[in-house]
Design a protein around this motif. Structure first.
Motif, mmCIF file in Angstrom:
data_model
loop_
_atom_site.group_PDB
_atom_site.id
_atom_site.type_symbol
_atom_site.label_atom_id
_atom_site.label_comp_id
_atom_site.label_asym_id
_atom_site.label_seq_id
_atom_site.Cartn_x
_atom_site.Cartn_y
_atom_site.Cartn_z
ATOM 1 N N HIS A 1 0.811 -1.223 0.000
ATOM 2 C CA HIS A 1 0.000 0.000 0.000
ATOM 3 C C HIS A 1 0.849 1.281 0.000
ATOM 4 C CE1 HIS A 1 -3.886 -1.925 0.450
ATOM 5 N NE2 HIS A 1 -3.349 -2.742 1.348
ATOM 6 N N SER B 1 -0.224 4.146 -2.617
ATOM 7 C CA SER B 1 -1.486 4.834 -2.306
ATOM 8 C C SER B 1 -1.331 5.676 -1.037
ATOM 9 C CB SER B 1 -2.638 3.837 -2.168
ATOM 10 O OG SER B 1 -2.420 2.959 -1.090
ATOM 11 N N LEU B 2 -0.521 5.202 -0.094
ATOM 12 C CA LEU B 2 -0.253 6.003 1.110
ATOM 13 C C LEU B 2 0.494 7.285 0.754
ATOM 14 C CD1 LEU B 2 0.802 3.263 3.691
ATOM 15 C CD2 LEU B 2 -1.259 4.679 3.764
ATOM 16 N N TYR C 1 -1.904 9.784 -0.637
ATOM 17 C CA TYR C 1 -2.737 10.327 0.447
ATOM 18 C C TYR C 1 -1.926 11.298 1.301
ATOM 19 C CZ TYR C 1 -6.462 10.108 3.988
ATOM 20 O OH TYR C 1 -7.483 10.400 4.856
ATOM 21 N N ASN D 1 -10.536 -3.804 6.753
ATOM 22 C CA ASN D 1 -9.944 -3.039 5.661
ATOM 23 C C ASN D 1 -8.569 -2.505 6.074
ATOM 24 O OD1 ASN D 1 -9.319 -1.332 3.563
ATOM 25 N ND2 ASN D 1 -11.213 -0.153 3.688
ATOM 26 N N LYS E 1 -6.271 -1.037 4.177
ATOM 27 C CA LYS E 1 -6.001 0.281 3.591
ATOM 28 C C LYS E 1 -6.675 1.384 4.416
ATOM 29 C CE LYS E 1 -6.030 2.479 -0.955
ATOM 30 N NZ LYS E 1 -6.450 2.318 -2.351
ATOM 31 N N TYR F 1 -4.841 4.405 6.379
ATOM 32 C CA TYR F 1 -5.222 5.798 6.145
ATOM 33 C C TYR F 1 -5.579 6.493 7.466
ATOM 34 C CZ TYR F 1 -5.386 5.633 1.012
ATOM 35 O OH TYR F 1 -5.075 5.573 -0.317
#
Length: 171
Positions: free
Chosen positions: A13, A16-17, A20, A54, A56, A60
């Motif tokens: 991940h 995507s981190l 973000y 989840n 992810k 987040y």
């Protein structure tokens, strides 16, 4: 799930981190630091992760909370002393002697921001600010209620940009 399997999932991940993190920091180096802090916390507290949930979303949440905590810490430490000769209106709250005088400067900035609005946005916004309802403004100006709502929304956005210096005040 073994620690190795968990670490492998966390590393998957990373990209995507990073995206973000850029949303929060708007700086590549700070984003990399935030991702690193997030991954470190995730690996450290992997026992608190419930398998089947989840991952992810959990990562987040860790990142958001890490960013907020770091920001609060930064505000506390950096907001105490100013090295500049002039203190802006937005930072008068943090000056050594606080009194109600800074409210005058804030109101002047608000009036200046309102004066910057064109008449088509100023009138509906000021009427709404004074307490008129959307339908009353619509009837008075003889325009559709949707137009009234749009103009008030645009005026708010414009004022928010003009008063951006006050964005992080009183955190």
């Amino acid at each position: 799930m073994t620690r190795f399997e968990f670490n492998t999932l966390v590393v998957q991940h990373t990209e995507s981190l990073r995206g973000y993190a850029l949303h929060f920091t708007r700086d590549d180096e700070d984003a990399n630091d935030l991702v690193q802090d997030t991954m470190l916390k995730a690996v450290t507290y992997h026992g608190k992760f419930k398998e089947g949930t989840n991952l992810k979303g959990w990562l987040y949440t860790i990142m958001k909370n890490t960013f907020i905590n770091n920001y609060r810490r930064f505000v506390k430490t950096s907001g105490l002393v100013s090295q500049s000769d002039e203190i802006s209106n937005a930072h008068l709250v943090h000056s050594a002697a606080t009194n109600a005088g800074e409210n005058k400067f804030v109101m002047e900035d608000i009036k200046d921001a309102m004066a910057g609005l064109s008449e088509e946005y100023y009138i509906p916004f000021s009427m709404y600010f004074e307490g008129y309802k959307y339908h009353e403004i619509s009837e008075h100006l003889q325009i559709p209620i949707g137009t009234v709502k749009t103009r008030i929304h645009v005026a708010r956005r414009t004022m928010k940009k003009a008063l951006n210096a006050y964005k992080y005040e009183r955190v």
